[in-house]
Design a protein around this motif. Structure first.
Motif, PDB file in Angstrom:
ATOM      1  N   VAL A  12       0.872  -1.179   0.000  1.00 31.36           N
ATOM      2  CA  VAL A  12       0.000   0.000   0.000  1.00 31.36           C
ATOM      3  C   VAL A  12       0.907   1.226   0.000  1.00 31.36           C
ATOM      4  CG1 VAL A  12      -1.765   1.283   1.272  1.00 31.36           C
ATOM      5  CG2 VAL A  12      -1.826  -1.222   1.223  1.00 31.36           C
ATOM      6  N   ILE A  13       0.653   2.120  -0.946  1.00 29.16           N
ATOM      7  CA  ILE A  13       1.468   3.321  -1.095  1.00 29.16           C
ATOM      8  C   ILE A  13       0.591   4.527  -0.780  1.00 29.16           C
ATOM      9  CG2 ILE A  13       2.824   4.720  -2.688  1.00 29.16           C
ATOM     10  CD1 ILE A  13       3.313   2.189  -4.313  1.00 29.16           C
ATOM     11  N   ARG A  14       1.137   5.445   0.014  1.00 33.07           N
ATOM     12  CA  ARG A  14       0.402   6.671   0.358  1.00 33.07           C
ATOM     13  C   ARG A  14       1.134   7.858  -0.264  1.00 33.07           C
ATOM     14  NH1 ARG A  14      -3.339   5.042   3.699  1.00 33.07           N
ATOM     15  NH2 ARG A  14      -2.944   3.420   5.213  1.00 33.07           N
ATOM     16  N   ASP A  15       0.340   8.773  -0.822  1.00 31.85           N
ATOM     17  CA  ASP A  15       0.947   9.978  -1.382  1.00 31.85           C
ATOM     18  C   ASP A  15       0.965  11.076  -0.324  1.00 31.85           C
ATOM     19  OD1 ASP A  15      -1.594  11.065  -1.276  1.00 31.85           O
ATOM     20  OD2 ASP A  15      -1.917  11.066  -3.434  1.00 31.85           O
ATOM     21  N   SER A  16       1.422  12.274  -0.691  1.00 32.39           N
ATOM     22  CA  SER A  16       1.578  13.368   0.271  1.00 32.39           C
ATOM     23  C   SER A  16       0.246  13.877   0.835  1.00 32.39           C
ATOM     24  CB  SER A  16       2.346  14.524  -0.374  1.00 32.39           C
ATOM     25  OG  SER A  16       1.629  15.000  -1.502  1.00 32.39           O
ATOM     26  N   SER A  20      -4.221   6.609  -0.640  1.00 27.08           N
ATOM     27  CA  SER A  20      -3.440   5.385  -0.770  1.00 27.08           C
ATOM     28  C   SER A  20      -3.929   4.557  -1.953  1.00 27.08           C
ATOM     29  CB  SER A  20      -3.517   4.556   0.511  1.00 27.08           C
ATOM     30  OG  SER A  20      -4.853   4.143   0.743  1.00 27.08           O
ATOM     31  N   VAL A  21      -3.007   3.766  -2.465  1.00 31.90           N
ATOM     32  CA  VAL A  21      -3.316   2.810  -3.533  1.00 31.90           C
ATOM     33  C   VAL A  21      -2.643   1.501  -3.188  1.00 31.90           C
ATOM     34  CG1 VAL A  21      -3.601   4.509  -5.391  1.00 31.90           C
ATOM     35  CG2 VAL A  21      -1.354   3.549  -4.934  1.00 31.90           C
ATOM     36  N   LYS A  22      -3.262   0.418  -3.626  1.00 36.26           N
ATOM     37  CA  LYS A  22      -2.668  -0.902  -3.430  1.00 36.26           C
ATOM     38  C   LYS A  22      -2.027  -1.323  -4.743  1.00 36.26           C
ATOM     39  CE  LYS A  22      -3.690  -5.519  -1.762  1.00 36.26           C
ATOM     40  NZ  LYS A  22      -4.729  -6.416  -1.230  1.00 36.26           N
ATOM     41  N   VAL A  23      -0.815  -1.801  -4.694  1.00 37.04           N
ATOM     42  CA  VAL A  23      -0.079  -2.209  -5.879  1.00 37.04           C
ATOM     43  C   VAL A  23      -0.550  -3.592  -6.300  1.00 37.04           C
ATOM     44  CG1 VAL A  23       2.190  -2.734  -6.833  1.00 37.04           C
ATOM     45  CG2 VAL A  23       1.921  -0.840  -5.217  1.00 37.04           C
ATOM     46  N   LEU A  24      -0.965  -3.690  -7.559  1.00 32.98           N
ATOM     47  CA  LEU A  24      -1.363  -4.969  -8.137  1.00 32.98           C
ATOM     48  C   LEU A  24      -0.393  -5.313  -9.257  1.00 32.98           C
ATOM     49  CD1 LEU A  24      -5.209  -4.411  -8.489  1.00 32.98           C
ATOM     50  CD2 LEU A  24      -4.015  -5.589  -6.646  1.00 32.98           C
ATOM     51  N   VAL A  25      -0.049  -6.560  -9.390  1.00 32.26           N
ATOM     52  CA  VAL A  25       0.770  -7.013 -10.493  1.00 32.26           C
ATOM     53  C   VAL A  25      -0.088  -7.976 -11.301  1.00 32.26           C
ATOM     54  CG1 VAL A  25       2.849  -8.244 -11.191  1.00 32.26           C
ATOM     55  CG2 VAL A  25       2.896  -6.737  -9.203  1.00 32.26           C
ATOM     56  N   VAL A  26      -0.402  -7.568 -12.511  1.00 28.15           N
ATOM     57  CA  VAL A  26      -1.241  -8.387 -13.373  1.00 28.15           C
ATOM     58  C   VAL A  26      -0.385  -8.856 -14.544  1.00 28.15           C
ATOM     59  CG1 VAL A  26      -3.320  -8.426 -14.796  1.00 28.15           C
ATOM     60  CG2 VAL A  26      -3.248  -7.019 -12.730  1.00 28.15           C
ATOM     61  N   LYS A  27      -0.225 -10.166 -14.656  1.00 28.85           N
ATOM     62  CA  LYS A  27       0.558 -10.715 -15.759  1.00 28.85           C
ATOM     63  C   LYS A  27      -0.306 -10.751 -17.018  1.00 28.85           C
ATOM     64  CE  LYS A  27       3.918 -13.698 -13.523  1.00 28.85           C
ATOM     65  NZ  LYS A  27       4.468 -15.057 -13.500  1.00 28.85           N
ATOM     66  N   SER A  28       0.325 -10.420 -18.135  1.00 23.02           N
ATOM     67  CA  SER A  28      -0.380 -10.502 -19.410  1.00 23.02           C
ATOM     68  C   SER A  28      -0.634 -11.976 -19.747  1.00 23.02           C
ATOM     69  CB  SER A  28       0.454  -9.860 -20.522  1.00 23.02           C
ATOM     70  OG  SER A  28       1.599 -10.651 -20.778  1.00 23.02           O
ATOM     71  N   ARG A  29      -1.529 -12.196 -20.683  1.00 21.64           N
ATOM     72  CA  ARG A  29      -1.812 -13.573 -21.120  1.00 21.64           C
ATOM     73  C   ARG A  29      -0.531 -14.230 -21.637  1.00 21.64           C
ATOM     74  NH1 ARG A  29      -3.577 -16.226 -25.983  1.00 21.64           N
ATOM     75  NH2 ARG A  29      -4.853 -18.019 -25.450  1.00 21.64           N
ATOM     76  N   PHE A  30       0.242 -13.480 -22.398  1.00 23.58           N
ATOM     77  CA  PHE A  30       1.492 -14.026 -22.928  1.00 23.58           C
ATOM     78  C   PHE A  30       2.437 -14.431 -21.801  1.00 23.58           C
ATOM     79  CE2 PHE A  30       5.899 -13.524 -24.276  1.00 23.58           C
ATOM     80  CZ  PHE A  30       5.930 -14.453 -25.314  1.00 23.58           C
ATOM     81  N   ALA A  31       2.563 -13.578 -20.787  1.00 27.14           N
ATOM     82  CA  ALA A  31       3.456 -13.897 -19.666  1.00 27.14           C
ATOM     83  C   ALA A  31       2.993 -15.154 -18.942  1.00 27.14           C
ATOM     84  CB  ALA A  31       3.535 -12.724 -18.695  1.00 27.14           C
ATOM     85  N   ARG A  32       1.687 -15.296 -18.784  1.00 29.16           N
ATOM     86  CA  ARG A  32       1.168 -16.503 -18.122  1.00 29.16           C
ATOM     87  C   ARG A  32       1.458 -17.748 -18.956  1.00 29.16           C
ATOM     88  NH1 ARG A  32      -3.348 -13.262 -17.480  1.00 29.16           N
ATOM     89  NH2 ARG A  32      -4.532 -14.576 -18.919  1.00 29.16           N
ATOM     90  N   LEU A  33       1.216 -17.669 -20.261  1.00 25.06           N
ATOM     91  CA  LEU A  33       1.456 -18.828 -21.119  1.00 25.06           C
ATOM     92  C   LEU A  33       2.946 -19.172 -21.194  1.00 25.06           C
ATOM     93  CD1 LEU A  33      -1.025 -18.095 -24.043  1.00 25.06           C
ATOM     94  CD2 LEU A  33      -1.207 -19.893 -22.306  1.00 25.06           C
ATOM     95  N   ALA A  34       3.773 -18.143 -21.283  1.00 28.23           N
ATOM     96  CA  ALA A  34       5.218 -18.382 -21.367  1.00 28.23           C
ATOM     97  C   ALA A  34       5.730 -19.031 -20.094  1.00 28.23           C
ATOM     98  CB  ALA A  34       5.958 -17.075 -21.636  1.00 28.23           C
TER      99      ALA A  34
END
Length: 186
Positions: A12-16, A20-34
């Motif tokens: 969770v990142i907070r600005d000044s 706040s925002v929560k960081v999400l990492v979403v893999k592309s379809r290609f990354a998942r298949l690879a």
């Protein structure tokens, strides 16, 4: 922010202002298949790829024959234009580039080397506005000889390549543009 400065997934990142925002990492379809690899080891995947390339090698010769026929047509059009048609030269260069790029992939490094020499020749001719039908014909003959050998090998290949190199060197190499003049100091 460098690669190591990236926040971890779920952080969770907070600005000044306190938002706040929560960081999400979403893999592309290609990354998942690879990443899956079909439940095979890297060695098995490499062996499968090598097998595919070996099977395609036979089809490459048929494709090469068609590509050379197309190149011959493009070079004939260039010759009809007196060798000084920039568009015809560029079209022939593109086809020669495609031939060059596939040669080594399918086990024909001589095709790659001769087509590369032809590309260099066409480049030099186009930039200099020159014609070079005999030099082009020498490259066409070399490509036909290699293709006819069927295995991509031919006796005297190194001598042939050295000869083609000498032919190309007879034409002016492209020169870099002159450096811009510095404005006078005030």
């Amino acid at each position: 922010m460098g690669q190591s400065d990236k926040p971890a997934a779920g952080a969770v990142i907070r600005d000044s202002q306190g938002d706040s925002v929560k960081v999400l990492v979403v893999k592309s379809r290609f990354a998942r298949l690879a990443g899956q690899g079909g439940n095979k080891s890297a060695a098995a995947l490499i062996a499968a790829a090598d097998g595919f390339i070996a099977a395609e090698r036979g089809r490459y010769l048929a494709r090469l024959s068609g590509d050379l026929a197309e190149l011959d047509g493009l070079l004939a059009a260039l010759a009809e234009a007196g060798g000084r048609d920039a568009e015809a030269t560029l079209a022939a260069y593109r086809r020669a580039s495609q031939i060059r790029d596939l040669g080594s992939t399918f086990g024909f490094p001589l095709v790659t080397r001769v087509a590369d020499s032809l590309c260099e020749l066409l480049h030099r001719l186009r930039l200099a506005g020159l014609a070079g039908s005999a030099a082009i014909a020498a490259h066409q003959s070399a490509l036909r000889l290699i293709a006819a050998a069927g295995d991509g090998q031919t006796d005297g290949a190194e001598d042939m390549l050295a000869g083609l190199s000498r032919v190309v060197e007879k034409y002016p190499a492209p020169q870099p543009p002159p450096a811009p003049e510095k404005p006078p100091a005030h």
